[in-house]
Design a protein around this motif. Structure first.
Motif, short mmCIF file in Angstrom:
data_model
loop_
_atom_site.label_atom_id
_atom_site.label_comp_id
_atom_site.label_asym_id
_atom_site.label_seq_id
_atom_site.Cartn_x
_atom_site.Cartn_y
_atom_site.Cartn_z
N GLU A 14 9.42 6.30 1.13
CA GLU A 14 8.25 5.32 0.72
C GLU A 14 7.18 6.20 1.28
OE1 GLU A 14 6.56 0.78 1.65
OE2 GLU A 14 8.70 1.20 1.96
N ILE A 15 6.15 6.24 0.42
CA ILE A 15 4.98 7.20 0.44
C ILE A 15 3.73 6.05 0.69
CG2 ILE A 15 3.69 8.81 -0.26
CD1 ILE A 15 5.95 9.54 -2.24
N PRO A 16 3.10 6.21 1.84
CA PRO A 16 1.69 5.24 2.08
C PRO A 16 0.65 5.89 1.21
CG PRO A 16 2.52 6.30 4.06
CD PRO A 16 3.30 7.06 2.74
N VAL A 17 -0.11 5.27 0.21
CA VAL A 17 -1.00 5.57 -0.50
C VAL A 17 -2.48 4.54 -0.02
CG1 VAL A 17 0.11 6.40 -2.51
CG2 VAL A 17 -0.24 3.99 -2.36
N GLY A 18 -3.14 4.09 -1.21
CA GLY A 18 -4.38 3.47 -0.92
C GLY A 18 -4.13 1.88 -0.93
N GLU A 19 -5.28 1.38 -1.15
CA GLU A 19 -5.25 -0.41 -0.95
C GLU A 19 -4.87 -0.65 -2.28
OE1 GLU A 19 -7.54 -4.23 0.87
OE2 GLU A 19 -8.43 -2.07 0.79
N LEU A 20 -3.73 -1.80 -2.49
CA LEU A 20 -3.33 -2.18 -3.72
C LEU A 20 -3.07 -1.29 -4.67
CD1 LEU A 20 -2.87 -5.47 -4.17
CD2 LEU A 20 -5.05 -5.23 -5.38
N PRO A 21 -2.17 -0.50 -4.79
CA PRO A 21 -1.84 0.44 -5.89
C PRO A 21 -1.52 -0.50 -7.20
CG PRO A 21 -0.14 0.38 -4.19
CD PRO A 21 -1.21 -0.09 -3.62
N TRP A 22 -1.99 0.05 -8.32
CA TRP A 22 -1.68 -0.83 -9.41
C TRP A 22 -0.56 -0.16 -9.86
CZ3 TRP A 22 -1.02 0.94 -14.40
CH2 TRP A 22 -0.99 -0.09 -15.54
N GLY A 23 -0.15 1.00 -9.99
CA GLY A 23 1.22 1.51 -10.75
C GLY A 23 1.08 3.10 -10.51
N VAL A 24 1.88 3.82 -11.40
CA VAL A 24 1.87 5.18 -11.55
C VAL A 24 2.17 5.86 -12.93
CG1 VAL A 24 3.66 7.20 -10.56
CG2 VAL A 24 3.47 4.86 -9.27
N VAL A 25 1.65 6.88 -13.17
CA VAL A 25 1.82 7.86 -13.97
C VAL A 25 2.13 9.05 -13.79
CG1 VAL A 25 -0.84 8.36 -14.51
CG2 VAL A 25 0.92 8.10 -16.59
N GLY A 45 0.81 -1.31 0.03
CA GLY A 45 -0.19 0.02 0.06
C GLY A 45 0.82 1.25 0.13
N SER A 46 2.03 1.10 -0.85
CA SER A 46 2.82 2.24 -0.84
C SER A 46 3.58 2.37 -2.04
CB SER A 46 3.92 2.19 0.12
OG SER A 46 4.86 1.09 -0.31
N VAL A 47 4.22 3.88 -2.29
CA VAL A 47 5.24 3.99 -3.59
C VAL A 47 6.50 4.17 -3.08
CG1 VAL A 47 5.37 5.61 -5.31
CG2 VAL A 47 3.00 4.89 -4.89
N SER A 48 7.27 3.42 -3.61
CA SER A 48 8.69 3.78 -3.22
C SER A 48 9.47 4.58 -4.27
CB SER A 48 9.52 2.44 -3.28
OG SER A 48 9.11 1.48 -2.26
N VAL A 49 9.98 5.74 -3.85
CA VAL A 49 10.76 6.76 -4.59
C VAL A 49 12.32 6.28 -4.66
CG1 VAL A 49 11.19 9.05 -4.85
CG2 VAL A 49 9.11 8.38 -3.71
N ILE A 50 12.69 6.04 -6.07
CA ILE A 50 13.94 5.57 -6.13
C ILE A 50 15.03 6.92 -6.70
CG2 ILE A 50 15.78 4.20 -7.30
CD1 ILE A 50 13.51 2.07 -7.20
N ASP A 51 15.81 7.44 -5.98
CA ASP A 51 16.97 8.35 -6.64
C ASP A 51 17.54 7.47 -7.49
OD1 ASP A 51 19.14 9.68 -6.92
OD2 ASP A 51 19.04 10.89 -5.01
N THR A 52 17.57 7.90 -8.56
CA THR A 52 18.03 7.07 -9.96
C THR A 52 19.69 7.59 -10.12
OG1 THR A 52 17.39 8.86 -11.59
CG2 THR A 52 15.92 7.05 -11.27
#
Length: 324
Positions: free
Chosen positions: A310-321, A295-302
């Motif tokens: 790591e950012i908490p979001v909703g339940e079962l995030p599918w992806g990011v655009v 239930g999160s999004v990881s932010v990677i420094d490339t």
């Protein structure tokens, strides 16, 4: 003079419009559809916090399967699988502007490079639907030669469309103008996400069952090589400079970084549980990875090739655009 209602929805919309107006040349927002929450988290990529959560005024179903966006970020395109429809959402107003029925078991959506058409991979129907952006009507139903097309990906020139066929371990190559499949290319096993190296016909396709990535020359209709990654490779994206490809390994809870020049993995980065679809910021400095089971999004420094947040979001995030 009548007063405008000071509801949370109106205030939030006004805030988002104000933020967007002041960020014309800054980092854009990242949009994350949360499958089971029926919401879309809006991440400010400057601060890496959730600035707002979209609900389309409560009209979204609880199976948000896929998302894409126009380049300006004015419209989001989301597969609402619970309601068997593709919806267009104005994020500034948190409102649905268009809908079209797409039938059961649709999985992926991709906007064409010219922004005029949407391709919907209807996995359970074994076909691709083409939707005209202006009218939001289905203009073609294209049967695939493979089985269970999940992800759709246009070639950079928009003339061809690839489908990742999970049920037949191959990829259809569709002629967009002719509305017909021109054949299939075999893959290593259970193809999922696909990403083209910019300005080429070389596509990198995650192979979930093979724990690897196939590199395919679409022009020659052949596989160039196979790159071992990690358990259950699923999501994939390529940098705009064409130097790196990032692969989300759903079973390993990691992201593999591939150097395109050598076609070798140069780093594996631990993220959350069941990472899936990802997006890079326009400058390529940050990679946002949806972690479904966390239930999160990881932010990677490339540059550092390390998770910065790591950012908490909703339940079962599918992806990011990220519109760009």
């Amino acid at each position: 003079m009548p007063r405008l209602p000071s509801t949370p929805t109106v205030l939030a919309a006004a805030l988002l419009i104000t933020l967007a107006a002041g960020r014309a040349h800054a980092a854009p927002f990242a949009y994350v559809p949360n499958q089971k929450s029926g919401t879309i988290s809006v991440i400010d990529t400057e601060t890496d916090v959730v600035a707002r959560t979209l609900t389309a005024q409560g009209k979204l179903g609880k199976r948000l399967q896929a998302i894409d966006a126009d380049k300006a970020g004015h419209t989001l395109y989301v597969v609402d699988a619970q309601n068997n429809q593709l919806v267009a959402i104005d994020p500034a107003r948190d409102a649905i502007t268009h809908t079209v029925a797409i039938g059961k078991d649709a999985e992926g959506v991709r906007l064409s490079p010219d922004g005029r058409a949407l391709a919907v991979c209807a996995e359970g129907q074994h076909q691709v639907l083409l939707v005209d952006v202006a009218s939001f009507a289905i203009t073609a139903r294209i049967p695939v030669q493979g089985r269970n097309p999940e992800h759709c990906e246009f070639t950079p020139d928009g003339k061809q469309l690839l489908t990742s066929n999970e049920g037949s371990d191959n990829i259809d190559v569709i002629d967009v103008a002719k509305h017909a499949s021109g054949g299939v290319i075999p893959t290593s096993g259970h193809p999922r996400g696909a990403a083209f190296v910019p300005s080429t016909l070389h596509v990198y396709v995650a192979q979930e069952a093979a724990n690897s990535v196939d590199v395919i020359d679409v022009g020659a209709r052949r596989r160039i090589t196979n790159i071992p990654t990690a358990l259950r490779a699923a999501g994939i994206t390529a940098s705009r400079d064409g130097k790196r490809v990032y692969v989300a390994n759903g079973g390993a809870g990691s992201v593999s970084v591939i150097d395109v020049a050598t076609n070798k993995v140069i780093k594996e980065i631990a993220v959350g549980q069941r990472p899936w679809n990802m997006a890079l910021t326009p400058d390529g400095k940050k990679l946002y990875v949806a972690n479904g089971r966390s239930g999160s999004v990881s932010v990677i420094d490339t540059r550092a090739l390390a998770v910065s947040k790591e950012i908490p979001v909703g339940e079962l995030p599918w992806g990011v655009v990220i519109p760009q």
